[in-house]
Design a protein around this motif. Structure first.
Motif, mmCIF file in Angstrom:
data_model
loop_
_atom_site.group_PDB
_atom_site.id
_atom_site.type_symbol
_atom_site.label_atom_id
_atom_site.label_comp_id
_atom_site.label_asym_id
_atom_site.label_seq_id
_atom_site.Cartn_x
_atom_site.Cartn_y
_atom_site.Cartn_z
ATOM 1 N N PRO A 223 62.620 44.937 35.046
ATOM 2 C CA PRO A 223 61.864 44.720 33.660
ATOM 3 C C PRO A 223 61.400 43.293 33.477
ATOM 4 C CG PRO A 223 64.043 45.540 33.072
ATOM 5 C CD PRO A 223 64.076 45.456 34.674
ATOM 6 N N GLY A 224 61.916 42.325 34.541
ATOM 7 C CA GLY A 224 61.202 40.837 34.362
ATOM 8 C C GLY A 224 60.091 40.737 35.373
ATOM 9 N N LEU A 225 59.573 41.806 35.876
ATOM 10 C CA LEU A 225 58.222 41.722 36.808
ATOM 11 C C LEU A 225 57.079 42.597 36.291
ATOM 12 C CD1 LEU A 225 57.132 40.297 39.387
ATOM 13 C CD2 LEU A 225 58.077 42.328 40.674
ATOM 14 N N ASP A 226 56.000 42.077 36.159
ATOM 15 C CA ASP A 226 54.894 43.019 35.725
ATOM 16 C C ASP A 226 53.757 42.504 36.883
ATOM 17 O OD1 ASP A 226 55.921 44.686 33.846
ATOM 18 O OD2 ASP A 226 55.546 43.152 32.221
ATOM 19 N N GLY A 227 53.054 43.462 37.504
ATOM 20 C CA GLY A 227 52.049 43.422 38.362
ATOM 21 C C GLY A 227 51.529 44.678 38.989
ATOM 22 N N GLU A 228 50.519 44.289 39.810
ATOM 23 C CA GLU A 228 49.921 45.611 40.552
ATOM 24 C C GLU A 228 49.305 45.192 41.972
ATOM 25 O OE1 GLU A 228 47.463 47.534 37.667
ATOM 26 O OE2 GLU A 228 45.759 46.207 38.192
ATOM 27 N N LEU A 229 49.167 46.191 42.835
ATOM 28 C CA LEU A 229 48.530 46.055 44.188
ATOM 29 C C LEU A 229 47.484 46.878 43.907
ATOM 30 C CD1 LEU A 229 48.190 45.079 47.373
ATOM 31 C CD2 LEU A 229 49.608 47.337 47.480
ATOM 32 N N THR A 230 46.127 45.925 44.016
ATOM 33 C CA THR A 230 44.918 46.876 43.911
ATOM 34 C C THR A 230 44.235 47.123 45.421
ATOM 35 O OG1 THR A 230 44.313 45.897 41.801
ATOM 36 C CG2 THR A 230 42.586 46.868 43.190
ATOM 37 N N VAL A 231 44.129 48.361 45.744
ATOM 38 C CA VAL A 231 43.507 48.590 46.925
ATOM 39 C C VAL A 231 41.953 49.496 46.900
ATOM 40 C CG1 VAL A 231 43.553 50.079 49.176
ATOM 41 C CG2 VAL A 231 45.730 48.795 48.051
ATOM 42 N N ARG A 232 40.933 48.879 47.397
ATOM 43 C CA ARG A 232 39.579 49.089 47.369
ATOM 44 C C ARG A 232 39.120 49.469 48.525
ATOM 45 N NH1 ARG A 232 35.282 48.395 42.688
ATOM 46 N NH2 ARG A 232 33.291 48.524 43.884
ATOM 47 N N LEU A 233 38.662 50.523 48.843
ATOM 48 C CA LEU A 233 37.804 50.871 49.975
ATOM 49 C C LEU A 233 36.594 51.193 49.777
ATOM 50 C CD1 LEU A 233 40.723 53.126 51.716
ATOM 51 C CD2 LEU A 233 40.110 50.448 52.193
ATOM 52 N N SER A 234 35.555 50.638 50.523
ATOM 53 C CA SER A 234 34.115 50.841 50.188
ATOM 54 C C SER A 234 33.387 50.789 51.517
ATOM 55 C CB SER A 234 33.447 49.678 49.427
ATOM 56 O OG SER A 234 33.612 48.371 50.046
ATOM 57 N N GLN A 240 38.775 45.628 50.144
ATOM 58 C CA GLN A 240 38.945 44.840 49.029
ATOM 59 C C GLN A 240 40.198 44.920 48.178
ATOM 60 O OE1 GLN A 240 35.230 46.332 47.713
ATOM 61 N NE2 GLN A 240 34.334 44.127 47.635
ATOM 62 N N GLY A 241 40.660 43.736 47.418
ATOM 63 C CA GLY A 241 41.870 44.060 46.619
ATOM 64 C C GLY A 241 42.783 42.736 46.615
ATOM 65 N N GLY A 242 43.797 43.164 46.444
ATOM 66 C CA GLY A 242 44.978 41.971 46.432
ATOM 67 C C GLY A 242 46.180 42.340 45.329
ATOM 68 N N VAL A 243 47.000 41.286 45.282
ATOM 69 C CA VAL A 243 48.101 41.412 44.148
ATOM 70 C C VAL A 243 47.833 40.572 42.884
ATOM 71 C CG1 VAL A 243 50.685 40.839 44.129
ATOM 72 C CG2 VAL A 243 49.773 41.686 46.161
ATOM 73 N N LYS A 244 48.165 41.090 41.905
ATOM 74 C CA LYS A 244 48.043 40.489 40.781
ATOM 75 C C LYS A 244 49.368 40.529 39.869
ATOM 76 C CE LYS A 244 43.032 41.234 40.510
ATOM 77 N NZ LYS A 244 41.837 41.758 39.490
ATOM 78 N N LEU A 245 49.938 39.532 39.686
ATOM 79 C CA LEU A 245 51.134 39.535 38.799
ATOM 80 C C LEU A 245 50.959 39.030 37.392
ATOM 81 C CD1 LEU A 245 53.782 38.407 41.430
ATOM 82 C CD2 LEU A 245 53.300 40.655 40.671
ATOM 83 N N THR A 246 51.452 39.517 36.332
ATOM 84 C CA THR A 246 51.173 38.831 35.055
ATOM 85 C C THR A 246 52.522 38.593 34.363
ATOM 86 O OG1 THR A 246 51.330 41.171 34.048
ATOM 87 C CG2 THR A 246 49.450 40.301 34.495
ATOM 88 N N ARG A 247 53.788 38.724 35.043
ATOM 89 C CA ARG A 247 55.194 38.446 34.296
ATOM 90 C C ARG A 247 55.973 38.199 35.788
ATOM 91 N NH1 ARG A 247 56.278 37.384 29.768
ATOM 92 N NH2 ARG A 247 58.508 37.310 28.904
ATOM 93 N N ILE A 253 54.082 34.245 33.756
ATOM 94 C CA ILE A 253 53.473 33.495 34.820
ATOM 95 C C ILE A 253 52.788 34.481 35.399
ATOM 96 C CG2 ILE A 253 53.958 32.370 37.244
ATOM 97 C CD1 ILE A 253 56.683 31.573 36.126
ATOM 98 N N LEU A 254 51.178 34.129 35.557
ATOM 99 C CA LEU A 254 50.082 34.804 36.154
ATOM 100 C C LEU A 254 49.993 34.215 37.805
ATOM 101 C CD1 LEU A 254 46.770 35.486 34.643
ATOM 102 C CD2 LEU A 254 46.911 34.488 37.077
ATOM 103 N N MET A 255 50.064 35.331 38.655
ATOM 104 C CA MET A 255 49.738 35.008 40.028
ATOM 105 C C MET A 255 48.874 35.750 40.682
ATOM 106 S SD MET A 255 53.763 33.711 41.267
ATOM 107 C CE MET A 255 53.086 33.574 42.989
ATOM 108 N N ASN A 256 47.541 35.428 41.094
ATOM 109 C CA ASN A 256 46.844 36.248 41.929
ATOM 110 C C ASN A 256 46.637 35.713 43.177
ATOM 111 O OD1 ASN A 256 45.920 37.776 39.483
ATOM 112 N ND2 ASN A 256 44.627 36.263 38.856
ATOM 113 N N LEU A 257 46.822 36.803 44.260
ATOM 114 C CA LEU A 257 46.318 36.487 45.443
ATOM 115 C C LEU A 257 45.355 37.896 46.040
ATOM 116 C CD1 LEU A 257 46.452 34.794 48.210
ATOM 117 C CD2 LEU A 257 48.647 36.351 48.628
#
Length: 483
Positions: A223-234, A240-247, A253-257
């Motif tokens: 419950p204390g972690l919210d985020g996703e891994l985005t994978v985009r193939l073109s 393209q893509g990466g990790v985006k955390l919003t909690r 805490i917002l963290m984008n890589l």
């Protein structure tokens, strides 16, 4: 005579208070707070155990059980029901072939069970009921109420936290009897804070990237972690893509890589952006909700229009949110790269109904400084209005004005339109729904961007075709009616 009438009335009132209307029934027996109705029933006053068989109905405090057979113990709090079981307690309803429950621990177990949370329907081989929600094994869920659902998601394990989220593991998405995709984990938002509970793979084509496909994978492990891994193939840019955390650690805490993610909202719609990384901390006023609370990008006026067909919070409630962050960015094709320290704040009010028209004002302030010595600041005002025209149609209009000073080395970073008028119009044509949106530059007196979406609901599945003029992008998606 009057005295006798008053005496009879007083006796009636006392009897009504002692035995509420719900409990007065000639075919219900009461034993120490347990109410039983069945073809055959037994109760032990010594052990307070009972048995009800044949079209059995049992009520104990806020619990209601119907089944072919119900047995229980008022001392231990154990109940067991077998055959055509329906269990209800508060806003929870569980159906199955067998159900065991303990009133004291609030723990239950059912086989061949089904349950509902809002308009989402679940079914599983086994169901465990806990105070915080349900866990189902060998399950499937859908919003489709057809006898044979047009779509469903099957999962080896399904965790349901009402009014929070649904977490499914080992998932297959099945539409019209065909498996569309499989993922190891999938999350559905049940809080009502996001536009859509289920996000399906996104397929499209544009000038910059060619044919592409994008999928988002949930990274929430607790419950204390919210985020996703985005994978985009073109076709033109490969990965393209990466990790985006919003909690993180239950903190905002917002963290984008990310690597070369498309950023079509900046000054150049062909921009790709790498965040290496970006970290920010957000501060909320009490009760602050989305659309800004879980945004995975730095605060700005929402590109989503006010939608009067969606449920909104009570009118006039003020929300405030602040953010302080630092990051290093690389941008293409401009070639700009620099660190950025950024402080922002927003305040807005929940939509207010004024004669059938929803009104929502908001303000934004921002100060940014960059590693190359540049600085940039904005002070903005937004006023959104929307009106429902029918069950499937609405019109929405937003006026935005910014006072800007300084400069930024990036094309993704500045306000695209200092003086803007944005609108969206949704209307039906037969079985089809047409949605048109546009952003107009009031300072340059020209159209900045437009988007048109054509969709057709097919009971619970809604295919969508979208064209966005500025990015010259065409995409295909499937909307799920009910999310």
């Amino acid at each position: 005579m009057n005295f006798r009438l008053w005496t009879i009335a007083l006796i009636f009132l006392i009897a009504s208070a002692a035995y509420p209307a719900d409990d007065i029934a000639t075919d219900e027996e009461s034993f120490s707070g347990i109410y039983i109705r069945a073809d055959d029933s037994e109760y032990s006053y010594d052990s307070q155990a009972f048995r009800a068989e044949g079209d059995a109905f049992v009520r104990y405090n806020d619990i209601k059980l119907t089944a072919d057979l119900v047995t229980g113990d008022a001392v231990t709090g154990d109940f067991e029901a077998v055959g055509n079981v329906t269990f209800s307690q508060g806003d929870r309803t569980v159906r199955g072939q067998s159900f065991k429950y303990n009133y004291n621990t609030k723990l239950g177990h059912s086989t061949d069970a089904s349950a509902s949370v809002g308009n989402i329907h679940f079914h599983g081989d086994e169901l465990d009921s806990k105070p915080e929600g349900y866990t189902l094994m060998g399950s499937r869920f859908t919003t489709c109420d057809a006898q044979k659902p047009h779509y469903y998601l099957s999962a080896r394990e399904l965790i349901i936290r009402p009014k929070d989220k649904l977490i499914a593991r080992k998932v297959r998405f099945v539409a019209l009897g065909k498996t569309v995709f499989s993922v190891p984990k999938y999350t559905v938002d049940l809080s009502g804070k996001q536009d859509s509970g289920i996000r399906l793979p996104w397929i499209g084509m544009d000038n910059r990237h060619g044919l592409f496909a994008q999928e988002n994978f949930d990274l929430s492990s607790k419950p204390g972690l919210d985020g996703e891994l985005t994978v985009r193939l073109s076709m033109k840019n490969t990965f393209q893509g990466g990790v985006k955390l919003t909690r993180v650690a239950n903190r905002p805490i917002l963290m984008n890589l990310t690597y070369r993610e498309p950023y079509t909202d900046g000054l150049n719609p062909d921009t790709v952006l790498s965040r290496l990384p970006e970290i920010a901390y957000r501060f909320y006023s009490k009760g602050t909700l989305d659309p800004y609370g879980r945004s995975d990008v730095s605060l700005h006026f929402s590109k989503r229009m006010l939608d009067p067909t969606r449920q909104h919070q009570s009118a006039g409630r003020l929300h405030m949110i602040g953010e302080a962050g630092v990051g290093y960015f690389e941008e293409e094709p401009s070639g700009a790269e620099s660190a950025r320290f950024d402080v922002r704040g927003m305040a807005w009010m929940d939509p207010m109904d004024v004669g059938g028209t929803l009104i929502m004002p908001g303000v934004l302030a921002r100060v940014s400084s960059y590693g190359n010595g540049d600085s940039y600041s904005t002070l903005g005002f937004q006023l959104a209005a929307a009106r429902k025209l029918g069950s499937r149609s609405y019109v929405s209009l937003t006026y935005i004005n910014h006072a800007i000073s300084g400069r930024t080395p990036f094309e993704f970073d500045p306000v695209e339109i200092p003086h803007e008028l944005a609108g969206r119009f949704r209307f039906p044509i037969g079985d089809y729904a047409i949605e048109y949106g546009a952003r107009y530059d009031l300072q340059a007196n020209e159209m900045f961007d437009s988007e048109i979406t054509i969709s057709k609901p097919l009971h619970c599945i809604e295919p969508k075709l979208t064209w966005r003029s500025r990015a010259k992008a065409f995409s295909i998606g499937i909307g799920l009616v009910g999310f």
